[in-house]
Write an enzyme that holds these catalytic residues in place. Sequence first.
Site, PDB file in Angstrom:
ATOM      1  N   CYS A 146       0.853  -1.180   0.000  1.00 22.79           N
ATOM      2  CA  CYS A 146       0.000   0.000   0.000  1.00 22.79           C
ATOM      3  C   CYS A 146       0.891   1.232   0.000  1.00 22.79           C
ATOM      4  O   CYS A 146       2.101   1.150   0.201  1.00 22.79           O
ATOM      5  CB  CYS A 146      -0.904   0.025   1.235  1.00 22.79           C
ATOM      6  SG  CYS A 146      -2.052  -1.358   1.361  1.00 22.79           S
TER       7      CYS A 146
ATOM      8  N   LEU B 299      -3.893  -1.574  -1.369  1.00 19.10           N
ATOM      9  CA  LEU B 299      -3.936  -2.871  -2.025  1.00 19.10           C
ATOM     10  C   LEU B 299      -4.618  -3.815  -1.052  1.00 19.10           C
ATOM     11  O   LEU B 299      -4.099  -4.090   0.026  1.00 19.10           O
ATOM     12  CB  LEU B 299      -2.529  -3.371  -2.358  1.00 19.10           C
ATOM     13  CG  LEU B 299      -2.451  -4.768  -2.988  1.00 19.10           C
ATOM     14  CD1 LEU B 299      -3.113  -4.777  -4.353  1.00 19.10           C
ATOM     15  CD2 LEU B 299      -1.001  -5.234  -3.094  1.00 19.10           C
TER      16      LEU B 299
ATOM     17  N   ASN C  52       1.030   0.228   5.889  1.00 18.68           N
ATOM     18  CA  ASN C  52       1.447  -0.527   4.711  1.00 18.68           C
ATOM     19  C   ASN C  52       2.118  -1.806   5.204  1.00 18.68           C
ATOM     20  O   ASN C  52       3.088  -1.744   5.954  1.00 18.68           O
ATOM     21  CB  ASN C  52       2.441   0.295   3.877  1.00 18.68           C
ATOM     22  CG  ASN C  52       3.102  -0.536   2.783  1.00 18.68           C
ATOM     23  OD1 ASN C  52       2.507  -1.461   2.237  1.00 18.68           O
ATOM     24  ND2 ASN C  52       4.339  -0.202   2.464  1.00 18.68           N
ATOM     25  N   GLY C  53       1.585  -2.957   4.801  1.00 23.21           N
ATOM     26  CA  GLY C  53       2.206  -4.213   5.195  1.00 23.21           C
ATOM     27  C   GLY C  53       1.190  -5.280   5.518  1.00 23.21           C
ATOM     28  O   GLY C  53       0.035  -5.221   5.089  1.00 23.21           O
TER      29      GLY C  53
ATOM     30  N   ASP D  13      -6.124  -6.629   9.795  1.00 23.01           N
ATOM     31  CA  ASP D  13      -4.943  -6.580  10.657  1.00 23.01           C
ATOM     32  C   ASP D  13      -4.587  -5.154  11.056  1.00 23.01           C
ATOM     33  O   ASP D  13      -3.986  -4.920  12.105  1.00 23.01           O
ATOM     34  CB  ASP D  13      -3.748  -7.268   9.999  1.00 23.01           C
ATOM     35  CG  ASP D  13      -3.443  -6.777   8.594  1.00 23.01           C
ATOM     36  OD1 ASP D  13      -4.246  -6.015   8.028  1.00 23.01           O
ATOM     37  OD2 ASP D  13      -2.392  -7.177   8.037  1.00 23.01           O
TER      38      ASP D  13
END
Length: 216
Positions: free
Chosen positions: A2, A51, A75-76, A100
Amino acid sequence: MCGICGIVDWAVDEPVDVSVLKRMVSQVSHRGPDGYGIVVDGSVGLGHSRLSIVDLTGGAQPMANEDETLWIVFNGEIYNHIELRPDLESKGHRFSTSCDTECILHLYEEYGERCLEFLNGQFAFVIWDRVNRRVFMARDRLGVRPLFYSTLGNRLVFASEVKSLLVVPGVSARIDPIGLDQTFTFWSPQAPRSAFEGISQLPPAHYAIWTEHGAR
């Protein structure tokens, strides 16, 4: 992956310039074609290009906790979020998604910066703590996910990629000679340095806390 970005200005009470924030998000749109979001809280603005991986319909960002005192761009992927969730729920935390990302928010609510001790994953995230008026940013242990930032007086700007920072007025694309030397020597600049003067990267396995009085 992302794309995340944001602007925090402790020197003014005026709202963040949304047009600048939108340009920042557009520069990382290739990192997340499935969703787009911005949140402005006075002189703080957060942006996210998503994403979708976990909770495809319920994981929109920026994401807030129950009372919107915390906001996160992330992001992750947190691999153990399913295991962490029952313990947080037993402590009274209420989840509205199965994402998450929300797990990080509740961990921060419960443990502060110690939340990182519980995370198994690859990540770069920034949390805006409205009550304490501080920014908490962190990067995973191996530095899989990138996070760059620059300070302009009392203003902090951050993003997943340098080009997102370069659309912010006052951020320059001047090459850092030391960063260039490191690139030729080590194949890339060594954190916290980047290839550009005035732009740093948060090193792997590090976090930073920013307030109007500075950073640690």
